[in-house]
Design a protein around this motif. Structure first.
Motif, PDB file in Angstrom:
ATOM      1  N   LYS A 179       0.621  -1.280  -0.262  1.00  0.00           N
ATOM      2  CA  LYS A 179      -0.224   0.178   0.489  1.00  0.00           C
ATOM      3  C   LYS A 179       0.722   1.244  -0.097  1.00  0.00           C
ATOM      4  O   LYS A 179       0.426   2.548  -0.761  1.00  0.00           O
ATOM      5  N   GLU A 180       1.543   1.555   0.818  1.00  0.00           N
ATOM      6  CA  GLU A 180       2.683   2.683   1.342  1.00  0.00           C
ATOM      7  C   GLU A 180       3.828   2.486  -0.581  1.00  0.00           C
ATOM      8  O   GLU A 180       4.223   3.692  -0.965  1.00  0.00           O
ATOM      9  N   ARG A 210       1.155   4.007  -2.611  1.00  0.00           N
ATOM     10  CA  ARG A 210       0.541   5.366  -2.386  1.00  0.00           C
ATOM     11  C   ARG A 210       2.062   6.719  -2.305  1.00  0.00           C
ATOM     12  O   ARG A 210       1.956   7.699  -2.572  1.00  0.00           O
ATOM     13  N   LEU A 253      -5.585   8.725  -2.601  1.00  0.00           N
ATOM     14  CA  LEU A 253      -5.757   8.131  -2.622  1.00  0.00           C
ATOM     15  C   LEU A 253      -6.774   7.597  -2.227  1.00  0.00           C
ATOM     16  O   LEU A 253      -6.910   8.115  -1.321  1.00  0.00           O
ATOM     17  N   TRP A 282      -8.904   2.042  -1.629  1.00  0.00           N
ATOM     18  CA  TRP A 282      -7.682   0.994  -1.747  1.00  0.00           C
ATOM     19  C   TRP A 282      -8.046  -0.274  -1.636  1.00  0.00           C
ATOM     20  O   TRP A 282      -9.131  -0.561   0.003  1.00  0.00           O
ATOM     21  N   SER A 307      -6.055   6.448  -7.824  1.00  0.00           N
ATOM     22  CA  SER A 307      -5.443   7.970  -7.321  1.00  0.00           C
ATOM     23  C   SER A 307      -6.130   8.934  -8.015  1.00  0.00           C
ATOM     24  O   SER A 307      -6.511   9.049  -9.087  1.00  0.00           O
TER      25      SER A 307
END
Length: 190
Positions: A78-79, A82, A92, A95, A106
């Motif tokens: 996820k990071e 992001r 974001l 998700w 996004s």
């Protein structure tokens, strides 16, 4: 096999579709992988659909190494999305991860256009020591704006964004080993 050759193969799009459709045999039906901490080589690129990458790469590709620490490994997919898929000024908006497949959106405001966003919709797969993401742009005009705006103006606006909707974005992170003692941590490198 490189990410580009995997992406261009017939199996990669089929695997992503199977994963995101919820087939038990694909990544979505697998036990979620927690990536190992370590050094990851990150690549990003984009191409205009139907145009060889060598002929179209307007924003340039990015290749860099980052160190993912133990405390960053659980949330790294996820990071990573992001940090590299969500451009500056964007947010974001969605998700979801199921097994080892994920997808997201996004949303970026369109300059001078109230309530309209350019969305980068993406989907990806986590495998042992690797994350792969494929994304494309999509203009989003809210129904409330469509209801009050001149239909011809809305069509013109949508047509003006057709070239952007043909851009395909690829992102990959591949574990290459343990972190060097002085390596830049992933969160500090963004």
């Amino acid at each position: 096999m490189t990410f580009n050759s995997l992406y261009r193969s017939v199996a990669a799009p089929a695997a992503l579709l199977a994963a995101l459709a919820g087939c038990d045999s694909g990544p979505a039906g697998e036990e979620p992988i927690i990536l190992a901490p370590g050094n990851y080589f990150i690549t990003t690129s984009q191409e205009l659909a139907g145009t060889p990458a060598a002929d179209y790469d307007p924003m340039g590709s990015l290749d860099l190494d980052v160190c993912v620490r133990q405390d960053e490994a659980v949330d790294f997919p996820k990071e990573f999305a992001r940090s590299y898929v969500v451009a500056g000024g964007c947010e974001l908006k969605a998700w979801a991860r199921e097994g080892n497949a994920f997808r997201g959106i996004s949303a970026c405001p369109v300059s001078g256009q109230a309530a309209i966003t350019m969305n980068l919709e993406f989907e990806g797969v986590v495998s042992a020591g690797r994350i792969e993401i494929l994304g494309h742009n999509n203009i989003h005009i809210p129904d409330s704006l469509r209801a009050t705006a001149d239909p011809a103006a809305v069509r013109d606006l949508e047509r003006s964004y057709i070239p952007m909707s043909r851009l395909e974005f690829r992102y990959a992170a591949k574990r290459t080993g343990d972190c060097e003692p002085l390596a830049t941590p992933f969160k500090a490198g963004r």
